[in-house]
Design a protein around this motif. Structure first.
Motif, PDB file in Angstrom:
ATOM      1  N   PHE A  30       0.783  -1.276  -0.056  1.00 28.93           N
ATOM      2  CA  PHE A  30       0.192   0.105  -0.023  1.00 28.93           C
ATOM      3  C   PHE A  30       0.747   1.287  -0.242  1.00 28.93           C
ATOM      4  O   PHE A  30       2.301   1.106  -0.137  1.00 28.93           O
ATOM      5  N   MET A  31       0.289   2.537  -0.470  1.00 29.64           N
ATOM      6  CA  MET A  31       1.092   3.713  -0.211  1.00 29.64           C
ATOM      7  C   MET A  31       0.099   4.619   0.500  1.00 29.64           C
ATOM      8  O   MET A  31      -0.856   4.680   0.876  1.00 29.64           O
ATOM      9  N   THR A  32       1.186   5.643   1.092  1.00 26.30           N
ATOM     10  CA  THR A  32       0.601   6.767   1.905  1.00 26.30           C
ATOM     11  C   THR A  32       0.751   8.053   1.041  1.00 26.30           C
ATOM     12  O   THR A  32       1.891   8.235   0.253  1.00 26.30           O
ATOM     13  N   LEU A  54       0.968   1.864  -7.097  1.00 28.12           N
ATOM     14  CA  LEU A  54       1.451   2.204  -5.631  1.00 28.12           C
ATOM     15  C   LEU A  54       2.610   3.370  -6.094  1.00 28.12           C
ATOM     16  O   LEU A  54       3.440   3.188  -6.911  1.00 28.12           O
ATOM     17  N   GLY A  55       2.289   4.333  -5.338  1.00 25.97           N
ATOM     18  CA  GLY A  55       3.356   5.345  -5.518  1.00 25.97           C
ATOM     19  C   GLY A  55       4.391   5.883  -4.787  1.00 25.97           C
ATOM     20  O   GLY A  55       4.575   5.381  -3.714  1.00 25.97           O
ATOM     21  N   THR A 102       4.452   2.997 -15.712  1.00 25.50           N
ATOM     22  CA  THR A 102       4.308   4.119 -15.707  1.00 25.50           C
ATOM     23  C   THR A 102       3.241   4.981 -14.749  1.00 25.50           C
ATOM     24  O   THR A 102       2.039   4.192 -14.773  1.00 25.50           O
ATOM     25  N   ARG A 103       3.387   5.851 -14.393  1.00 26.10           N
ATOM     26  CA  ARG A 103       2.543   6.509 -13.262  1.00 26.10           C
ATOM     27  C   ARG A 103       1.473   7.253 -13.632  1.00 26.10           C
ATOM     28  O   ARG A 103       1.779   8.059 -14.793  1.00 26.10           O
ATOM     29  N   SER A 104       0.291   7.228 -13.144  1.00 23.92           N
ATOM     30  CA  SER A 104      -0.993   8.047 -13.708  1.00 23.92           C
ATOM     31  C   SER A 104      -1.536   8.703 -12.257  1.00 23.92           C
ATOM     32  O   SER A 104      -1.552   8.086 -11.182  1.00 23.92           O
ATOM     33  N   LEU A 105      -1.897  10.081 -12.470  1.00 17.72           N
ATOM     34  CA  LEU A 105      -2.356  10.708 -11.521  1.00 17.72           C
ATOM     35  C   LEU A 105      -3.994  10.846 -11.782  1.00 17.72           C
ATOM     36  O   LEU A 105      -4.760  11.801 -10.787  1.00 17.72           O
ATOM     37  N   GLY A 106      -4.400  10.179 -12.646  1.00 20.92           N
ATOM     38  CA  GLY A 106      -5.772  10.291 -13.058  1.00 20.92           C
ATOM     39  C   GLY A 106      -6.199  10.043 -14.606  1.00 20.92           C
ATOM     40  O   GLY A 106      -5.062   9.926 -15.299  1.00 20.92           O
ATOM     41  N   PRO A 107      -7.522  10.081 -14.911  1.00 21.43           N
ATOM     42  CA  PRO A 107      -7.718   9.916 -16.380  1.00 21.43           C
ATOM     43  C   PRO A 107      -6.991  10.854 -17.191  1.00 21.43           C
ATOM     44  O   PRO A 107      -6.926  12.140 -17.182  1.00 21.43           O
ATOM     45  N   HIS A 210       7.094   8.220  -9.153  1.00 16.84           N
ATOM     46  CA  HIS A 210       7.027   6.830  -9.986  1.00 16.84           C
ATOM     47  C   HIS A 210       6.042   5.935  -9.261  1.00 16.84           C
ATOM     48  O   HIS A 210       5.362   6.196  -8.351  1.00 16.84           O
ATOM     49  N   ALA A 211       6.141   4.711  -9.938  1.00 16.30           N
ATOM     50  CA  ALA A 211       4.969   3.682  -9.498  1.00 16.30           C
ATOM     51  C   ALA A 211       5.283   2.077  -9.513  1.00 16.30           C
ATOM     52  O   ALA A 211       6.242   1.898 -10.194  1.00 16.30           O
TER      53      ALA A 211
END
Length: 249
Positions: A30-32, A54-55, A102-107, A210-211
């Motif tokens: 999990f991530m915080t 997870l970031g 690849t990291r996504s912050l939303g759509p 990063h993810a």
């Protein structure tokens, strides 16, 4: 002693011991983060099958947050299904591996990988207490995710520069041997992943994040695991040594 028997014993031992590895599976991942508006708002991926990744971030991604709290710093935690009684002594190697994505912050909002010449450095830390006890609803104060990441992350075990997607590995041999030696004194057999070492703390570019692959959401991905020498292989070598000793006598 028959030289052929001697050779066969150690050839078999070498074949079995050299490649035989056992995977210690991740139990919780999990991530915080401060970027989520759900509830609880600051712990994502813990029994959350909707979390696809997870970031991990620099201390102050996009220049948000400030010392000493750095509230926007993201941290990923891995806890492992580890049984120290399976080991009679220290292991020669323990490698933590996990797939980066690849990291996504939303759509429609994805963050590209750093360039091959400028890696994003990710560090594996030992953890001083149980990260699953973090209060995800609290911003600050005792039990909060900020208090935990600022006080309960211990020494860096290994730091690796990541340039692109794929499976990445960290050497955590010393930490796993401490788990074997100290058992329950090591809490939840956990590792924390951060971007604190070797990256600008206040970077404003897209390399601030990063993810990792999340176990529940990506069952076919290479989610976190620790590879160590198979405990049973040690008995093969012991058996070979015993046979040799008896023949010498």
């Amino acid at each position: 002693m028959n030289v052929r028997i001697f050779s066969a014993i150690f050839a078999i031992g070498g074949i079995v011991c050299a490649p035989a590895l056992a995977d210690i599976p991740v139990e919780k991942d999990f991530m915080t983060t401060a970027w989520s508006f759900s509830s609880p708002s600051h712990v994502l991926g813990l029994d959350d099958p909707g979390r696809t990744q997870l970031g991990v971030s620099t201390s102050a991604p996009f220049e948000f947050g400030s010392a000493p709290d750095y509230p926007f710093e993201e941290t990923t935690y891995f806890t492992f299904d580890f049984n120290p009684s399976n080991y009679s002594g220290p292991v020669a190697s323990a490698i933590l591996s996990v797939e980066t994505v690849t990291r996504s912050l939303g759509p429609g909002i994805t963050i590209p990988y750093p360039s091959p010449t400028q890696a994003f450095n990710i560090s594996a830390h030992r953890v001083l207490s149980d990260p699953t006890a973090i209060d995800g609803s609290a911003d600050t104060g005792p039990g909060s995710y900020v208090e935990f990441k600022n006080t309960q992350l211990g020494a860096v075990e290994d730091t690796v520069g990541v340039n692109g997607p794929g499976v990445v590995s960290w050497d955590i041999t010393a930490l796993v041997n401490e788990w074997i030696a100290n058992g329950d004194a090591n809490f939840d057999y956990s590792v924390a992943m951060t971007g604190r070492v070797g990256n600008p703390a206040d970077t404003a570019d897209l390399g601030a994040f990063h993810a990792f692959v999340n176990r529940e959401a990506n069952p076919n991905g290479y989610y976190a695991r620790i590879s160590v020498p198979e405990p049973a292989t040690m008995s093969v070598m012991a058996f070979g040594a015993l046979v040799l000793l008896r023949r010498r006598r």
